[in-house]
Scaffold this motif. Structure first.
Motif, PDB file in Angstrom:
ATOM      1  N   UNK A 119       9.402  31.307  65.171  1.00 27.86           N
ATOM      2  CA  UNK A 119      10.653  31.789  64.577  1.00 27.86           C
ATOM      3  C   UNK A 119      10.383  32.731  63.418  1.00 27.86           C
ATOM      4  N   UNK A 120       9.404  32.388  62.605  1.00 29.03           N
ATOM      5  CA  UNK A 120       9.082  33.270  61.482  1.00 29.03           C
ATOM      6  C   UNK A 120       8.761  34.682  61.990  1.00 29.03           C
ATOM      7  N   UNK A 121       7.913  34.769  62.999  1.00 30.43           N
ATOM      8  CA  UNK A 121       7.544  36.101  63.486  1.00 30.43           C
ATOM      9  C   UNK A 121       8.714  36.823  64.143  1.00 30.43           C
ATOM     10  N   UNK A 122       9.717  36.058  64.568  1.00 31.59           N
ATOM     11  CA  UNK A 122      10.892  36.703  65.150  1.00 31.59           C
ATOM     12  C   UNK A 122      11.944  37.097  64.117  1.00 31.59           C
ATOM     13  N   UNK A 123      11.692  36.788  62.848  1.00 28.32           N
ATOM     14  CA  UNK A 123      12.620  37.259  61.804  1.00 28.32           C
ATOM     15  C   UNK A 123      12.564  38.780  61.753  1.00 28.32           C
ATOM     16  N   UNK A 124      13.629  39.396  61.207  1.00 32.43           N
ATOM     17  CA  UNK A 124      13.591  40.859  61.062  1.00 32.43           C
ATOM     18  C   UNK A 124      12.410  41.278  60.188  1.00 32.43           C
ATOM     19  N   UNK A 125      11.905  42.457  60.445  1.00 34.84           N
ATOM     20  CA  UNK A 125      10.737  42.957  59.722  1.00 34.84           C
ATOM     21  C   UNK A 125      10.892  42.842  58.203  1.00 34.84           C
ATOM     22  N   UNK A 126      12.083  43.195  57.690  1.00 32.42           N
ATOM     23  CA  UNK A 126      12.283  43.182  56.227  1.00 32.42           C
ATOM     24  C   UNK A 126      12.056  41.785  55.648  1.00 32.42           C
TER      25      UNK A 126
END
Ligand code: OGA
Ligand code: NI
Length: 374
Positions: A119-126
Protein backbone atom coordinates in the motif's frame (compact mmCIF):
# COMPACT_ATOMS: atom_id res chain seq x y z
CA UNK A 1 41.18 0.86 4.75
CA UNK A 2 38.73 0.44 1.91
CA UNK A 3 37.56 4.02 1.97
CA UNK A 4 41.01 5.47 1.66
CA UNK A 5 41.76 3.17 -1.27
CA UNK A 6 38.61 4.13 -3.17
CA UNK A 7 38.89 6.67 -5.96
CA UNK A 8 37.52 10.14 -5.23
CA UNK A 9 33.82 10.57 -5.96
CA UNK A 10 33.57 14.28 -6.67
CA UNK A 11 31.32 16.87 -5.11
CA UNK A 12 28.89 14.51 -3.42
CA UNK A 13 31.77 13.31 -1.23
CA UNK A 14 32.51 16.23 1.08
CA UNK A 15 34.71 14.34 3.48
CA UNK A 16 35.90 10.81 3.02
CA UNK A 17 33.37 8.43 4.46
CA UNK A 18 30.49 10.89 4.21
CA UNK A 19 28.33 10.70 1.11
CA UNK A 20 26.13 13.77 0.93
CA UNK A 21 23.91 13.58 -2.11
CA UNK A 22 23.10 11.65 -5.27
CA UNK A 23 25.26 12.46 -8.30
CA UNK A 24 22.23 12.85 -10.58
CA UNK A 25 18.52 13.68 -10.22
CA UNK A 26 16.62 10.71 -8.85
CA UNK A 27 14.09 9.03 -11.12
CA UNK A 28 11.49 6.76 -9.54
CA UNK A 29 11.35 3.51 -11.45
CA UNK A 30 7.69 3.23 -10.56
CA UNK A 31 6.98 6.49 -12.39
CA UNK A 32 8.76 5.16 -15.49
CA UNK A 33 6.69 2.01 -15.31
CA UNK A 34 3.45 3.93 -14.75
CA UNK A 35 4.17 6.25 -17.69
CA UNK A 36 3.42 3.36 -20.04
CA UNK A 37 6.73 3.68 -21.91
CA UNK A 38 7.48 0.72 -24.15
CA UNK A 39 11.24 1.22 -24.35
CA UNK A 40 13.26 1.57 -21.15
CA UNK A 41 15.93 4.28 -20.82
CA UNK A 42 19.50 3.27 -21.56
CA UNK A 43 20.44 3.70 -17.88
CA UNK A 44 18.54 0.51 -17.07
CA UNK A 45 19.89 -1.62 -19.90
CA UNK A 46 22.52 -4.03 -18.69
CA UNK A 47 25.45 -5.32 -20.68
CA UNK A 48 24.34 -8.43 -22.53
CA UNK A 49 26.61 -10.62 -20.39
CA UNK A 50 24.74 -9.47 -17.30
CA UNK A 51 21.15 -9.81 -18.33
CA UNK A 52 19.08 -12.86 -17.57
CA UNK A 53 19.97 -15.41 -20.20
CA UNK A 54 17.30 -18.11 -20.29
CA UNK A 55 19.81 -20.85 -21.05
CA UNK A 56 21.63 -20.17 -17.80
CA UNK A 57 18.54 -19.97 -15.64
CA UNK A 58 17.42 -23.31 -14.32
CA UNK A 59 13.95 -22.37 -13.24
CA UNK A 60 11.94 -25.15 -14.75
CA UNK A 61 14.03 -27.90 -13.16
CA UNK A 62 13.55 -29.42 -9.74
CA UNK A 63 16.44 -27.48 -8.22
CA UNK A 64 15.32 -25.32 -5.32
CA UNK A 65 17.09 -24.06 -2.25
CA UNK A 66 16.70 -26.40 0.75
CA UNK A 67 13.51 -26.04 2.79
CA UNK A 68 13.92 -26.51 6.54
CA UNK A 69 11.14 -27.16 9.03
CA UNK A 70 12.49 -25.34 12.07
CA UNK A 71 10.27 -27.37 14.39
CA UNK A 72 12.26 -30.49 13.54
CA UNK A 73 15.33 -28.95 15.14
CA UNK A 74 13.51 -28.96 18.48
CA UNK A 75 11.94 -32.40 18.05
CA UNK A 76 12.00 -34.83 20.98
CA UNK A 77 13.25 -37.42 18.50
CA UNK A 78 17.00 -37.20 18.22
CA UNK A 79 17.14 -38.66 14.71
CA UNK A 80 14.74 -36.02 13.40
CA UNK A 81 16.82 -33.30 15.07
CA UNK A 82 20.06 -34.58 13.62
CA UNK A 83 18.68 -34.92 10.12
CA UNK A 84 17.28 -31.39 10.19
CA UNK A 85 20.58 -30.00 11.45
CA UNK A 86 22.43 -31.81 8.67
CA UNK A 87 20.13 -30.14 6.15
CA UNK A 88 20.77 -26.72 7.66
CA UNK A 89 24.46 -27.48 7.54
CA UNK A 90 24.62 -28.33 3.87
CA UNK A 91 22.31 -25.43 2.99
CA UNK A 92 24.65 -22.92 4.68
CA UNK A 93 27.86 -24.49 3.40
CA UNK A 94 26.79 -25.27 -0.17
CA UNK A 95 23.93 -22.99 -1.10
CA UNK A 96 24.31 -20.08 1.30
CA UNK A 97 20.50 -20.03 1.20
CA UNK A 98 17.62 -21.87 2.83
CA UNK A 99 13.90 -21.44 3.25
CA UNK A 100 12.51 -21.88 6.75
CA UNK A 101 8.97 -22.90 7.59
CA UNK A 102 7.41 -23.52 11.00
CA UNK A 103 9.59 -20.66 12.20
CA UNK A 104 7.34 -19.20 14.89
CA UNK A 105 6.60 -15.86 13.23
CA UNK A 106 2.88 -15.25 12.83
CA UNK A 107 1.74 -15.77 9.25
CA UNK A 108 -0.87 -13.05 9.67
CA UNK A 109 1.82 -10.61 10.75
CA UNK A 110 3.99 -11.52 7.76
CA UNK A 111 1.16 -10.94 5.36
CA UNK A 112 0.08 -7.73 7.08
CA UNK A 113 3.61 -6.35 6.93
CA UNK A 114 3.95 -7.14 3.24
CA UNK A 115 0.56 -5.69 2.36
CA UNK A 116 1.06 -2.48 4.33
CA UNK A 117 4.25 -1.93 2.32
CA UNK A 118 2.50 -2.69 -0.93
CA UNK A 119 0.00 0.00 0.00
CA UNK A 120 2.80 2.40 0.80
CA UNK A 121 4.30 1.98 -2.66
CA UNK A 122 0.87 2.52 -4.17
CA UNK A 123 0.50 5.92 -2.50
CA UNK A 124 0.78 8.91 -4.82
CA UNK A 125 4.35 9.90 -5.60
CA UNK A 126 4.10 13.14 -3.57
CA UNK A 127 3.24 11.17 -0.43
CA UNK A 128 6.44 9.15 -0.81
CA UNK A 129 8.77 11.96 -1.86
CA UNK A 130 8.71 13.35 1.67
CA UNK A 131 10.80 10.32 2.60
CA UNK A 132 13.32 10.69 -0.24
CA UNK A 133 16.68 9.37 0.95
CA UNK A 134 20.29 10.44 0.48
CA UNK A 135 23.46 8.35 0.43
CA UNK A 136 24.56 9.73 3.81
CA UNK A 137 22.45 7.13 5.65
CA UNK A 138 20.29 5.60 2.92
CA UNK A 139 17.28 5.88 5.24
CA UNK A 140 14.02 6.50 3.44
CA UNK A 141 12.64 6.14 -0.07
CA UNK A 142 15.34 5.42 -2.63
CA UNK A 143 15.88 4.36 -6.21
CA UNK A 144 19.56 3.56 -6.43
CA UNK A 145 22.39 1.96 -4.49
CA UNK A 146 25.80 3.48 -5.07
CA UNK A 147 26.84 7.01 -6.02
CA UNK A 148 28.90 6.53 -9.15
CA UNK A 149 27.83 9.07 -11.72
CA UNK A 150 26.52 7.49 -14.91
CA UNK A 151 26.28 4.01 -13.39
CA UNK A 152 23.79 1.55 -14.82
CA UNK A 153 20.71 1.36 -12.61
CA UNK A 154 18.45 -1.40 -11.38
CA UNK A 155 14.73 -1.60 -12.12
CA UNK A 156 13.51 -1.06 -8.55
CA UNK A 157 12.64 1.44 -5.85
CA UNK A 158 13.03 0.69 -2.15
CA UNK A 159 12.50 1.94 1.37
CA UNK A 160 15.33 1.52 3.87
CA UNK A 161 15.10 1.97 7.64
CA UNK A 162 17.14 1.25 10.76
CA UNK A 163 15.67 -0.92 13.50
CA UNK A 164 18.64 -1.69 15.78
CA UNK A 165 20.57 -0.39 17.60
CA UNK A 166 17.70 1.55 19.19
CA UNK A 167 19.91 4.66 19.08
CA UNK A 168 19.69 4.62 15.28
CA UNK A 169 15.98 3.92 15.18
CA UNK A 170 13.97 6.95 14.20
CA UNK A 171 10.31 6.13 13.77
CA UNK A 172 9.63 9.58 12.38
CA UNK A 173 11.56 8.50 9.30
CA UNK A 174 9.26 5.49 8.85
CA UNK A 175 6.13 5.95 6.71
CA UNK A 176 3.22 7.51 8.58
CA UNK A 177 0.90 6.13 5.89
CA UNK A 178 -0.80 3.72 5.73
CA UNK A 179 -1.72 4.52 9.35
CA UNK A 180 -0.75 1.06 10.64
CA UNK A 181 2.62 1.05 8.89
CA UNK A 182 4.86 2.03 11.83
CA UNK A 183 3.21 -0.41 14.21
CA UNK A 184 3.49 -3.24 11.67
CA UNK A 185 7.16 -2.51 11.10
CA UNK A 186 7.82 -2.57 14.85
CA UNK A 187 5.85 -5.80 15.44
CA UNK A 188 7.33 -7.52 12.44
CA UNK A 189 10.91 -6.52 13.21
CA UNK A 190 10.65 -7.69 16.81
CA UNK A 191 9.54 -11.15 15.66
CA UNK A 192 12.14 -11.42 12.92
CA UNK A 193 14.96 -10.47 15.31
CA UNK A 194 13.86 -13.32 17.59
CA UNK A 195 13.93 -15.75 14.70
CA UNK A 196 17.37 -14.57 13.66
CA UNK A 197 18.60 -15.14 17.24
CA UNK A 198 17.37 -18.75 17.06
CA UNK A 199 19.13 -19.26 13.75
CA UNK A 200 22.38 -17.86 15.19
CA UNK A 201 22.24 -20.59 17.86
CA UNK A 202 21.47 -23.29 15.34
CA UNK A 203 24.35 -22.18 13.13
CA UNK A 204 26.73 -22.07 16.13
CA UNK A 205 25.83 -25.63 17.08
CA UNK A 206 26.26 -26.84 13.51
CA UNK A 207 29.71 -25.25 13.39
CA UNK A 208 30.73 -27.02 16.60
CA UNK A 209 30.81 -23.77 18.56
CA UNK A 210 29.23 -22.82 21.88
CA UNK A 211 25.55 -22.08 21.32
CA UNK A 212 25.95 -18.31 21.83
CA UNK A 213 29.30 -17.95 20.09
CA UNK A 214 28.15 -16.29 16.85
CA UNK A 215 25.76 -14.00 18.69
CA UNK A 216 28.52 -12.86 21.05
CA UNK A 217 30.84 -12.23 18.14
CA UNK A 218 28.12 -10.01 16.64
CA UNK A 219 27.96 -7.96 19.85
CA UNK A 220 25.45 -9.96 21.92
CA UNK A 221 22.42 -7.76 22.56
CA UNK A 222 23.97 -4.91 20.59
CA UNK A 223 23.52 -6.32 17.10
CA UNK A 224 22.41 -4.05 14.28
CA UNK A 225 19.46 -4.60 12.02
CA UNK A 226 17.69 -2.79 9.27
CA UNK A 227 14.87 -3.34 6.82
CA UNK A 228 14.99 -2.80 3.09
CA UNK A 229 11.64 -3.09 1.36
CA UNK A 230 12.07 -3.61 -2.36
CA UNK A 231 9.49 -2.63 -4.94
CA UNK A 232 10.00 -3.99 -8.45
CA UNK A 233 7.57 -2.31 -10.86
CA UNK A 234 6.49 -4.00 -14.10
CA UNK A 235 9.16 -3.66 -16.71
CA UNK A 236 8.27 -3.33 -20.41
CA UNK A 237 11.59 -4.90 -21.47
CA UNK A 238 12.30 -7.43 -18.73
CA UNK A 239 15.01 -9.21 -20.72
CA UNK A 240 17.19 -6.11 -20.83
CA UNK A 241 17.08 -5.07 -17.17
CA UNK A 242 17.58 -6.47 -13.68
CA UNK A 243 15.51 -5.68 -10.60
CA UNK A 244 18.63 -5.98 -8.48
CA UNK A 245 22.11 -6.63 -9.85
CA UNK A 246 24.18 -9.57 -8.64
CA UNK A 247 25.49 -8.99 -5.12
CA UNK A 248 26.16 -10.75 -1.88
CA UNK A 249 24.63 -9.23 1.23
CA UNK A 250 27.31 -7.38 3.20
CA UNK A 251 25.83 -8.05 6.65
CA UNK A 252 25.36 -11.08 8.88
CA UNK A 253 22.28 -12.82 7.56
CA UNK A 254 19.20 -11.76 5.65
CA UNK A 255 15.65 -12.92 6.30
CA UNK A 256 13.64 -12.24 3.19
CA UNK A 257 9.88 -12.19 2.98
CA UNK A 258 9.23 -12.57 -0.74
CA UNK A 259 6.12 -11.69 -2.69
CA UNK A 260 3.79 -14.62 -2.35
CA UNK A 261 2.66 -14.58 -5.96
CA UNK A 262 5.60 -13.37 -8.00
CA UNK A 263 9.03 -14.97 -8.10
CA UNK A 264 12.14 -13.09 -9.18
CA UNK A 265 15.00 -13.93 -6.82
CA UNK A 266 17.77 -15.97 -8.41
CA UNK A 267 20.67 -17.57 -6.56
CA UNK A 268 24.01 -18.35 -8.12
CA UNK A 269 24.81 -22.03 -8.33
CA UNK A 270 28.13 -22.48 -10.16
CA UNK A 271 27.71 -20.92 -13.59
CA UNK A 272 23.95 -20.76 -13.54
CA UNK A 273 21.17 -18.98 -11.68
CA UNK A 274 18.48 -20.89 -9.84
CA UNK A 275 15.11 -19.15 -9.54
CA UNK A 276 13.83 -19.51 -6.00
CA UNK A 277 10.30 -20.85 -5.75
CA UNK A 278 8.92 -19.29 -2.60
CA UNK A 279 7.24 -21.75 -0.25
CA UNK A 280 4.07 -20.43 1.37
CA UNK A 281 4.68 -18.60 4.66
CA UNK A 282 8.42 -19.28 4.55
CA UNK A 283 11.31 -16.93 5.08
CA UNK A 284 14.17 -17.11 2.63
CA UNK A 285 17.32 -16.91 4.76
CA UNK A 286 20.77 -16.26 3.38
CA UNK A 287 24.26 -16.04 4.79
CA UNK A 288 25.86 -12.60 4.44
CA UNK A 289 29.52 -11.65 4.09
CA UNK A 290 30.03 -11.16 7.85
CA UNK A 291 29.02 -14.76 8.59
CA UNK A 292 31.27 -15.96 5.81
CA UNK A 293 34.15 -14.09 7.48
CA UNK A 294 33.27 -15.18 11.00
CA UNK A 295 32.94 -18.84 9.96
CA UNK A 296 36.19 -18.63 8.01
CA UNK A 297 34.25 -19.44 4.84
CA UNK A 298 32.71 -22.63 6.21
CA UNK A 299 29.44 -20.86 5.47
CA UNK A 300 29.10 -19.13 2.10
CA UNK A 301 27.67 -15.74 1.32
CA UNK A 302 26.27 -16.47 -2.12
CA UNK A 303 25.63 -14.09 -4.96
CA UNK A 304 22.02 -13.45 -5.90
CA UNK A 305 20.04 -11.11 -8.14
CA UNK A 306 16.45 -10.27 -9.00
CA UNK A 307 14.82 -10.48 -12.41
CA UNK A 308 11.76 -8.49 -13.40
CA UNK A 309 8.75 -9.19 -15.58
CA UNK A 310 6.33 -7.26 -17.72
CA UNK A 311 3.01 -8.16 -16.19
CA UNK A 312 3.41 -8.25 -12.43
CA UNK A 313 5.03 -5.96 -9.91
CA UNK A 314 6.80 -7.53 -6.94
CA UNK A 315 7.30 -6.53 -3.29
CA UNK A 316 9.86 -8.08 -0.93
CA UNK A 317 11.00 -7.30 2.61
CA UNK A 318 14.71 -7.92 3.24
CA UNK A 319 15.53 -7.82 6.95
CA UNK A 320 19.27 -7.57 7.55
CA UNK A 321 20.70 -8.93 10.82
CA UNK A 322 24.17 -7.51 11.30
CA UNK A 323 27.03 -7.34 13.74
CA UNK A 324 27.36 -4.24 15.89
CA UNK A 325 29.06 -1.72 13.64
CA UNK A 326 32.13 -1.06 15.76
CA UNK A 327 33.32 -4.63 16.49
CA UNK A 328 36.09 -6.06 14.32
CA UNK A 329 34.77 -9.20 12.64
CA UNK A 330 37.29 -11.95 11.95
CA UNK A 331 37.26 -15.76 11.71
CA UNK A 332 36.26 -17.41 15.02
CA UNK A 333 39.41 -18.86 16.57
CA UNK A 334 37.82 -22.32 16.83
CA UNK A 335 37.48 -22.34 13.03
CA UNK A 336 41.08 -21.40 12.35
CA UNK A 337 43.39 -24.40 12.15
CA UNK A 338 46.72 -25.23 10.65
CA UNK A 339 44.91 -26.77 7.67
CA UNK A 340 42.57 -23.87 7.38
CA UNK A 341 44.30 -20.63 8.34
CA UNK A 342 42.34 -17.42 8.79
CA UNK A 343 41.15 -16.31 5.37
CA UNK A 344 40.27 -12.75 6.39
CA UNK A 345 41.79 -9.99 8.50
CA UNK A 346 39.56 -8.21 11.02
CA UNK A 347 37.33 -5.38 9.82
CA UNK A 348 34.34 -3.65 11.40
CA UNK A 349 30.99 -3.77 9.65
CA UNK A 350 30.82 0.03 9.60
CA UNK A 351 34.02 0.10 7.55
CA UNK A 352 32.95 -2.80 5.39
CA UNK A 353 29.61 -1.46 4.31
CA UNK A 354 30.93 1.82 2.95
CA UNK A 355 31.97 -0.15 -0.12
CA UNK A 356 28.51 -1.33 -1.25
CA UNK A 357 27.04 2.03 -0.32
CA UNK A 358 29.48 3.73 -2.66
CA UNK A 359 29.79 1.35 -5.58
CA UNK A 360 26.43 -0.34 -5.49
CA UNK A 361 25.97 -4.07 -6.01
CA UNK A 362 29.11 -5.69 -7.48
CA UNK A 363 28.78 -9.42 -7.12
CA UNK A 364 31.15 -10.84 -4.53
CA UNK A 365 34.05 -8.56 -5.33
CA UNK A 366 34.23 -7.10 -1.85
CA UNK A 367 34.53 -10.20 0.28
CA UNK A 368 36.97 -11.59 -2.29
CA UNK A 369 39.11 -8.45 -2.04
CA UNK A 370 39.22 -8.77 1.73
CA UNK A 371 41.00 -12.14 1.58
CA UNK A 372 44.30 -12.06 3.42
CA UNK A 373 47.21 -12.01 1.01
CA UNK A 374 49.03 -15.31 1.13
C1 OGA B 1 18.30 -7.64 -1.12
C2 OGA B 1 17.85 -8.77 -1.96
C3 OGA B 1 16.05 -10.00 -2.96
C4 OGA B 1 14.62 -9.87 -3.36
O1 OGA B 1 17.45 -6.74 -0.82
O2 OGA B 1 19.49 -7.63 -0.73
O3 OGA B 1 18.67 -9.56 -2.34
O4 OGA B 1 14.03 -10.88 -3.70
N1 OGA B 1 16.54 -8.88 -2.27
O5 OGA B 1 14.08 -8.76 -3.32
NI1 NI C 1 20.52 -9.35 -1.28
Amino acid sequence: NLVARSPPYGHHYTTMNCLQSWPEPVVRVQSLSDSGMRVIPDRYIKRSSEVPSPSLCSSGGGDNIPVIDLGELYSADRTIREKALARVSSACREWGFLQVVNHGVSHELMEAAREVWREFFHLPLEAKQGYANSPSTYEGYGSRLGVEKGAKLDWSDYFFLNYLPASLRDEKKWPSLPPSCRQKIADYSEEVVKLAGKLMKIFSIDLGLEEDCLQQAFGGEDIGSCLRVNFYPKCPQPDLALGLSPHSDPGGMTLLLPDENVSGLQVRRGDSWVTVKPVKNAFIVNIGDQLQVLTNANYKSVEHRVIVNSDQERVSLAFFYNPKGEIPIEPAKELVTEDRPALYPPMTFNEYRVFIRTRGPCGKSQVEALKSPR
